[in-house]
Enzyme design. Structure first.
Site, PDB file in Angstrom:
ATOM      1  N   ALA A  61       0.791  -1.341   0.064  1.00  0.00           N
ATOM      2  CA  ALA A  61       0.065   0.040  -0.107  1.00  0.00           C
ATOM      3  C   ALA A  61       0.687   1.300   0.085  1.00  0.00           C
ATOM      4  O   ALA A  61       2.092   1.194   0.266  1.00  0.00           O
ATOM      5  CB  ALA A  61      -1.027   0.052   1.140  1.00  0.00           C
ATOM      6  N   GLU A 129       2.896  -5.997   7.537  1.00  0.00           N
ATOM      7  CA  GLU A 129       2.039  -4.974   8.208  1.00  0.00           C
ATOM      8  C   GLU A 129       2.281  -4.999   9.489  1.00  0.00           C
ATOM      9  O   GLU A 129       2.295  -3.895  10.259  1.00  0.00           O
ATOM     10  CB  GLU A 129       0.702  -5.144   7.928  1.00  0.00           C
ATOM     11  CG  GLU A 129      -0.001  -4.831   6.440  1.00  0.00           C
ATOM     12  CD  GLU A 129       0.259  -6.078   5.538  1.00  0.00           C
ATOM     13  OE1 GLU A 129      -0.229  -6.065   4.327  1.00  0.00           O
ATOM     14  OE2 GLU A 129       1.017  -7.214   6.039  1.00  0.00           O
TER      15      GLU A 129
END
Length: 255
Positions: A61, A129
């Site tokens: 992302a 993440e």
């Protein structure tokens, strides 16, 4: 455009093109969903390759964009994020991910949406993440665990570590490892071969497997039974059986 759809030989290539690392910002996510839905509708697209280019699949992302989002903003965005990836996973045609370089975070989650993954020897995959104080949010906790099993998924997600191509193949995260400069060629060849097959039967096989994995065995068998019987109403089934009786297996032409 950050994502394009190019069609050749019945194969639609969903190409990520957001240099230098194909970071998956909101605009890219939305465009990916739009083109995945287009690939679903188009009759000239019979199989799909997801490709990020020769150097990188997708490094994840856009962290700079996400850094400015608070809880309320992400509550409003999280569903759209998942929906963009789910649109790829639900393309009712064979989908192969051609993975070169990094496929991290959202990039790994995008590869997980494919039916088959071909990785270059230079590929590195992972869900980092946790290193940001987060968990995967585009399907990683669900699709990764279903693909490699919960223990291996927890190892990758808890540690945030990257795995090289060979380890990824060993744990089932990718299906084939090839020289980096052959990734797209081999992925396209895989898709082109299936693009010659019976479209409705391939759709039935994919939906039976994917939907069946989400339910109990008896329900899965019912799904398979209904698709199996339904295919007896198709021209492809008639052609396939007629060719088998007259010429033997593997000779039917379905286009």
């Amino acid at each position: 455009m950050t994502v394009s759809l190019e069609v050749a030989e019945g194969v639609g290539t969903l190409r990520l093109d957001r240099p230098p690392m194909n970071a998956l910002d909101i605009a890219t996510q939305d465009r990916l969903k739009e083109l995945a839905e287009e690939a679903t509708r188009r009759e000239d697209v019979r199989a799909v390759v997801v490709y990020g280019g020769e150097k990188v699949f997708a490094a994840g992302a856009d962290i700079k964009e996400m850094q400015d989002m608070d809880h309320t903003a992400m509550v409003l965005r999280a569903r759209a994020l998942q929906d963009s990836f789910t649109a790829v996973a639900r393309i009712p045609k064979p989908v192969v991910a051609a993975v070169t370089g990094y496929a991290l975070g959202g990039g790994c989650e995008l590869a997980l949406c494919a039916d088959f993954r071909i990785a270059g020897e230079n590929a590195k995959l992972g869900q980092p993440e946790i290193l940001l104080g987060l968990i995967p949010g585009a399907g990683g906790t669900q699709r990764l665990a279903r693909l490699v099993g919960p223990s291996k998924a927890k190892d990758l997600i808890f540690t945030g570590r990257m795995v090289k191509a060979e380890e990824a193949r060993e744990i089932g995260l990718v299906d084939r490892v090839v020289p980096a400069d052959e990734v797209y060629t081999q992925a396209h060849a895989w898709a082109a071969r299936l693009a010659q097959g019976p479209a409705l039967a391939l759709r039935a096989a994919k939906e039976s497997i994917d939907t069946g994995l989400e339910t109990d065995l008896d329900t899965g068998l019912a799904i398979e039974r209904n698709w199996f019987a339904g295919l007896f109403a198709t021209e492809d089934r008639e052609r396939g059986m007629r060719s088998f009786v007259a010429e033997g297996p593997g000779k039917a032409k379905f286009l």
